[in-house]
Design a protein around this motif. Structure first.
Motif, PDB file in Angstrom:
ATOM      1  N   ALA A 218      27.426  38.405  33.468  1.00 14.43           N
ATOM      2  CA  ALA A 218      27.580  37.507  32.349  1.00 14.43           C
ATOM      3  C   ALA A 218      29.026  36.848  32.320  1.00 14.43           C
ATOM      4  O   ALA A 218      30.050  37.672  32.478  1.00 14.43           O
ATOM      5  N   HIS A 219      29.164  35.522  32.009  1.00 21.76           N
ATOM      6  CA  HIS A 219      30.586  34.954  31.865  1.00 21.76           C
ATOM      7  C   HIS A 219      30.671  34.211  30.665  1.00 21.76           C
ATOM      8  O   HIS A 219      29.505  33.664  30.088  1.00 21.76           O
ATOM      9  N   THR A 220      31.753  33.600  30.255  1.00 22.36           N
ATOM     10  CA  THR A 220      31.842  32.503  29.318  1.00 22.36           C
ATOM     11  C   THR A 220      32.879  31.572  29.951  1.00 22.36           C
ATOM     12  O   THR A 220      33.780  31.842  30.842  1.00 22.36           O
ATOM     13  N   CYS A 259      37.519  33.221  30.714  1.00 23.86           N
ATOM     14  CA  CYS A 259      36.233  33.859  30.267  1.00 23.86           C
ATOM     15  C   CYS A 259      36.645  34.811  29.361  1.00 23.86           C
ATOM     16  O   CYS A 259      37.479  35.840  29.468  1.00 23.86           O
ATOM     17  N   ILE A 261      35.077  37.548  28.229  1.00 20.00           N
ATOM     18  CA  ILE A 261      34.585  38.868  28.661  1.00 20.00           C
ATOM     19  C   ILE A 261      35.379  39.468  29.770  1.00 20.00           C
ATOM     20  O   ILE A 261      35.738  40.557  29.631  1.00 20.00           O
ATOM     21  N   HIS A 262      35.951  38.628  30.627  1.00 16.45           N
ATOM     22  CA  HIS A 262      36.736  38.884  31.601  1.00 16.45           C
ATOM     23  C   HIS A 262      38.114  38.177  31.691  1.00 16.45           C
ATOM     24  O   HIS A 262      38.083  37.006  32.342  1.00 16.45           O
ATOM     25  N   MET A 265      40.009  35.851  34.338  1.00 15.30           N
ATOM     26  CA  MET A 265      39.453  34.938  34.902  1.00 15.30           C
ATOM     27  C   MET A 265      39.949  33.565  34.045  1.00 15.30           C
ATOM     28  O   MET A 265      39.514  33.447  32.875  1.00 15.30           O
TER      29      MET A 265
HETATM   30 CU    CU Z   1      33.409  36.582  33.071  1.00 12.38          CU
END
Ligand code: CU
Length: 272
Positions: A218-220, A259, A261-262, A265
């Motif tokens: 999953a990403h945002t 992102c 979450i990460h 990115m």
């Molecule tokens: Cu991500």
């Protein structure tokens, strides 16, 4: 008398073998799930990618060893390893691990359930079906056996609570743009291999941006907090294979995004 005893011993032994083989299969399964996640995206996450690879290798070694050797110490190592993988998953859901904050996905929940089952079967095998040799002393042996049931129950509770509390990946595909100035054109952004493509692009004020996540993680698509006072945007969590539409800010300018979450990115959106 002796016939009854040997029958009991016989069924005891086949139950022991069945638990050991099932436990070995479960260990190999968690390795396979982690390998799939590694190949389809997690390898791009710093540290976590390496840990996934170590998880795959260790599962393979311990799974094959459990399969071929009826050794108590091997089964105990397998049970301990399954539990530690589960602990790592739960920590990444609650607090994040090495800068990576996991969200709830079906692959993650499936891997956790398999790890829990591996812990239960290999632990039961090692502690109750192969009585010798004792762990250190008889007192330690008794304490470990008593702790096994409550520890398993606690692991189930913590896992269920973690999954219930975790930020779930969005199930909605293509959320309609929120009411705002309509725009004729639509920008398309794809997230693949933990990268935004394109990572740098320009849109008109209020233009719709359709963000599609083709990764298995999953990403945002989120404006970097504090980077600009002119406007913010946030897709929320985009589940694997899903698209979410975000409306571009109305004020011209440059908007760094990432992102959430990460955090590694990143990209830049320009409104003009
Ligand atoms: Cu991500």
């Amino acid at each position: 008398m002796s016939l009854t005893t040997s029958t009991i011993e016989g069924s005891h032994r086949s139950l022991a073998t069945a638990l050991r083989l099932v436990g070995a299969a479960l260990l190999l399964t968690t390795g396979a799930i982690h390998l799939d996640l590694y190949l389809t995206g997690y390898r791009h996450i710093p540290t976590i990618g390496t840990l996934f690879l170590l998880q795959v290798l260790t599962s393979a070694v311990l799974g094959l060893a459990t399969l071929t050797l009826a050794r108590r110490v091997v089964a105990l190592m397998g049970a301990g390893f399954a539990l530690s993988t589960l602990v790592g998953y739960v920590l990444s859901l609650w607090f994040g691990l090495f800068g990576f904050h996991e969200v709830r996905t079906s692959a993650g929940a499936a891997a956790a359930a398999v790890e829990l089952a591996a812990f239960a079967t290999l632990g039961a095998y090692a502690l109750f079906l192969v009585p010798r040799p004792f762990l250190a002393t008889e007192r330690v042996e008794v304490a470990v056996r008593r702790a096994f049931g409550p520890l398993g129950a606690l692991a189930v509770l913590v896992l269920v609570a973690s999954l219930a509390n975790a930020h779930a990946s969005s199930n909605s595909s293509a959320t309609p743009p929120s009411s705002g100035p309509s725009s004729a054109s639509t920008m398309k952004v794809t997230i693949k291999n933990f990268l935004f493509a394109p990572a740098t692009f320009s849109v008109s004020p209020g233009e719709s941006i359709v963000v599609t996540n083709v990764d298995s993680a999953a990403h945002t698509f989120t404006s970097v907090p504090g980077a600009t006072a002119r406007g913010t945007f946030d897709s929320g969590t985009i589940a694997p294979g899903k698209s979410v539409t975000v409306v571009a800010p109305m004020t011209a300018g440059s908007y760094p995004f990432y992102c959430s979450i990460h955090n590694f990115m990143t990209g830049t959106l320009t409104v003009k």
